[in-house]
Design an enzyme around this catalytic site. Structure first.
Site, PDB file in Angstrom:
ATOM      1  N   SER A 147     -13.470  -5.434 -35.576  1.00  0.00           N
ATOM      2  CA  SER A 147     -12.029  -5.571 -35.876  1.00  0.00           C
ATOM      3  C   SER A 147     -11.510  -4.395 -36.719  1.00  0.00           C
ATOM      4  CB  SER A 147     -11.675  -6.817 -36.499  1.00  0.00           C
ATOM      5  OG  SER A 147     -10.341  -7.048 -36.579  1.00  0.00           O
ATOM      6  N   TYR A 151     -12.359 -13.956 -41.976  1.00  0.00           N
ATOM      7  CA  TYR A 151     -12.618 -13.177 -40.934  1.00  0.00           C
ATOM      8  C   TYR A 151     -12.796 -11.772 -41.637  1.00  0.00           C
ATOM      9  CZ  TYR A 151     -11.054 -11.072 -36.399  1.00  0.00           C
ATOM     10  OH  TYR A 151     -10.867 -10.320 -35.140  1.00  0.00           O
TER      11      TYR A 151
HETATM   12  N1  LIG Z   1      -7.040 -10.083 -30.202  1.00  0.00           N
HETATM   13  C1  LIG Z   1      -7.205  -9.276 -31.231  1.00  0.00           C
HETATM   14  O1  LIG Z   1      -6.189  -9.038 -31.562  1.00  0.00           O
HETATM   15  C2  LIG Z   1      -8.440  -8.925 -31.889  1.00  0.00           C
HETATM   16  C3  LIG Z   1      -8.532  -7.727 -32.621  1.00  0.00           C
HETATM   17  C4  LIG Z   1      -9.607  -7.461 -33.384  1.00  0.00           C
HETATM   18  C5  LIG Z   1     -10.732  -8.098 -32.927  1.00  0.00           C
HETATM   19  N2  LIG Z   1     -10.744  -9.125 -32.024  1.00  0.00           N
HETATM   20  C6  LIG Z   1     -12.088  -9.714 -31.832  1.00  0.00           C
HETATM   21  O2  LIG Z   1     -12.284  -9.787 -30.450  1.00  0.00           O
HETATM   22  C7  LIG Z   1     -13.325 -10.931 -30.131  1.00  0.00           C
HETATM   23  C8  LIG Z   1     -12.336 -11.510 -28.865  1.00  0.00           C
HETATM   24  O3  LIG Z   1     -11.244 -12.015 -29.261  1.00  0.00           O
HETATM   25  P1  LIG Z   1     -10.271 -12.509 -28.157  1.00  0.00           P
HETATM   26  O4  LIG Z   1      -8.695 -12.073 -28.917  1.00  0.00           O
HETATM   27  O5  LIG Z   1     -10.443 -12.350 -26.970  1.00  0.00           O
HETATM   28  O6  LIG Z   1     -10.124 -14.111 -28.782  1.00  0.00           O
HETATM   29  P2  LIG Z   1     -10.098 -15.410 -27.733  1.00  0.00           P
HETATM   30  O7  LIG Z   1      -9.973 -16.702 -28.570  1.00  0.00           O
HETATM   31  O8  LIG Z   1      -9.194 -15.306 -26.585  1.00  0.00           O
HETATM   32  O9  LIG Z   1     -11.525 -15.201 -27.181  1.00  0.00           O
HETATM   33  C9  LIG Z   1     -12.744 -15.543 -28.026  1.00  0.00           C
HETATM   34  C10 LIG Z   1     -13.768 -16.340 -27.284  1.00  0.00           C
HETATM   35  O10 LIG Z   1     -14.809 -16.565 -28.085  1.00  0.00           O
HETATM   36  C11 LIG Z   1     -15.153 -18.115 -27.898  1.00  0.00           C
HETATM   37  N3  LIG Z   1     -16.077 -18.706 -28.912  1.00  0.00           N
HETATM   38  C12 LIG Z   1     -15.826 -18.939 -30.119  1.00  0.00           C
HETATM   39  N4  LIG Z   1     -16.747 -19.677 -30.661  1.00  0.00           N
HETATM   40  C13 LIG Z   1     -17.776 -19.615 -30.176  1.00  0.00           C
HETATM   41  C14 LIG Z   1     -19.089 -19.772 -30.207  1.00  0.00           C
HETATM   42  N5  LIG Z   1     -19.551 -20.430 -31.272  1.00  0.00           N
HETATM   43  N6  LIG Z   1     -19.854 -19.264 -29.275  1.00  0.00           N
HETATM   44  C15 LIG Z   1     -19.616 -18.898 -28.182  1.00  0.00           C
HETATM   45  N7  LIG Z   1     -18.416 -18.528 -27.859  1.00  0.00           N
HETATM   46  C16 LIG Z   1     -17.460 -18.892 -28.822  1.00  0.00           C
HETATM   47  C17 LIG Z   1     -13.963 -18.742 -27.707  1.00  0.00           C
HETATM   48  O11 LIG Z   1     -14.017 -19.858 -26.697  1.00  0.00           O
HETATM   49  C18 LIG Z   1     -13.087 -17.823 -26.699  1.00  0.00           C
HETATM   50  O12 LIG Z   1     -13.066 -18.072 -25.330  1.00  0.00           O
HETATM   51  C19 LIG Z   1     -13.374 -11.538 -31.272  1.00  0.00           C
HETATM   52  O13 LIG Z   1     -14.525 -11.235 -31.918  1.00  0.00           O
HETATM   53  C20 LIG Z   1     -12.039 -11.110 -32.241  1.00  0.00           C
HETATM   54  O14 LIG Z   1     -12.371 -11.357 -33.452  1.00  0.00           O
HETATM   55  C21 LIG Z   1      -9.673  -9.644 -31.516  1.00  0.00           C
END
Ligand SMILES: NC(=O)c1ccc[n+]([C@@H]2O[C@H](COP(=O)([O-])OP(=O)(O)OC[C@H]3O[C@@H](n4cnc5c(N)ncnc54)[C@H](O)[C@@H]3O)[C@@H](O)[C@H]2O)c1
Length: 257
Positions: free
Chosen positions: A142, A155
């Site tokens: 991130s 986080y």
């Molecule tokens: N959206 C953003 O702005 C952003 C920014 C920086 C980093 N990220 C990172 O990108 C990745 C995806 O994020 P997103 O925004 O698509 O979030 P999201 O919540 O839409 O998707 C995350 C997915 O991970 C799954 N998950 C959670 N715990 C789990 C577990 N124990 N085992 C298996 N699956 C599990 C959830 O069910 C969900 O489907 C994450 O690692 C997040 O930290 C997102």
């Protein structure tokens, strides 16, 4: 997309792929020719996303903190598609607490899913990737793994850990032809951020030099690049895909207007 981005014949495991960035990465990987094993704890959404993608996609229920689940997922990929060439460690949960108010229990949970889950994933795919003659591991960190960010205690710690673990993997696995890189998304419009009121559109996010939040397809493109042979000499890199957020403060911030 150039031929070098083609993933035909490669099998990629993508965690947290029921929705958000993982689902978009799965769509783009299938479009680039890969076989994809989508995994998540959300069965219904995961099954539906995989069904949308057709014959070259499978869904597996998978908690990334469970070693037994990881064994099943790797067996499924090898059994159904003959090997593992790519892994996107994308599953994650967020924090919205000040350090002072985050509970120890929640901190541990975030680190368990976001960091220990990535470690078990890397460890679990190495034998199959060696067997395949090499591979590419893409760890989703991130912007909060590149800079200090308020409200990200557990986080931020987990995402800095992912960045470090990526470097360790890169230096240990280079001669096995396994590349390991991290992607650092900035604020991106997904179910994770929609729930905290983030909005899409020009000018809606002035904290970022580009003035807007990212969209899932803009982050997934970086994942596909790192999985592909277009990145054949890229390992141990950290790729910020954040509209310039981690490049530094915006004019609005500096001038106070
Ligand atoms: N959206 C953003 O702005 C952003 C920014 C920086 C980093 N990220 C990172 O990108 C990745 C995806 O994020 P997103 O925004 O698509 O979030 P999201 O919540 O839409 O998707 C995350 C997915 O991970 C799954 N998950 C959670 N715990 C789990 C577990 N124990 N085992 C298996 N699956 C599990 C959830 O069910 C969900 O489907 C994450 O690692 C997040 O930290 C997102």
């Amino acid at each position: 997309m150039s031929d070098a981005h083609d993933l035909t014949g490669k099998t990629v495991i993508i965690t947290g792929a029921a929705r958000g960035l993982g689902a978009e990465a799965a769509r783009q990987a299938v479009a680039a020719g890969a076989n994809v094993v989508l995994t998540d704890v959300l069965d219904k959404e995961g099954e539906a996303t995989a069904a949308e993608l057709g014959e070259r996609a499978r869904f597996a229920r998978h908690d990334v903190t469970s070693e037994a689940d990881w064994r099943r997922v790797v067996e499924l990929a090898v059994g159904e598609f003959g090997g593992v060439h790519g892994l996107v460690n994308n599953a994650g949960i967020s924090t919205g607490q000040f350090l002072e108010s985050e509970s120890v229990e929640h901190f541990r949970k975030v680190v368990d899913i976001n960091l220990t889950g990535v470690f078990i994933g890397m460890k679990s795919v190495i034998p199959a990737m060696k067997e395949a003659g090499g591979g590419s591991i893409v760890n989703i960190s991130s912007a909060a793994g590149l800079m200090g960010l308020a409200l990200t205690a557990g986080y931020g710690a987990s995402k800095w850990g992912v960045r470090g673990l990526t470097k360790t993997g890169a230096v240990e696995l280079g001669t096995a032809r396994i590349r390991v890189n991290s992607v650092h998304p900035g604020m991106t419009y997904t179910p994770m951020t929609a729930q905290v009121g983030i909005e899409k559109g020009e000018g809606k996010y002035p904290n970022t030099p580009m003035g807007r939040v990212g969209e899932p397809h803009e982050i997934a493109g970086a994942m596909i690049f790192l999985l592909s042979d277009a990145a054949s000499y890229v390992t141990g890199a950290e790729l910020a895909v954040d509209g310039g957020w981690t490049a530094g403060p915006t004019v609005k911030y500096v001038m106070g207007q």
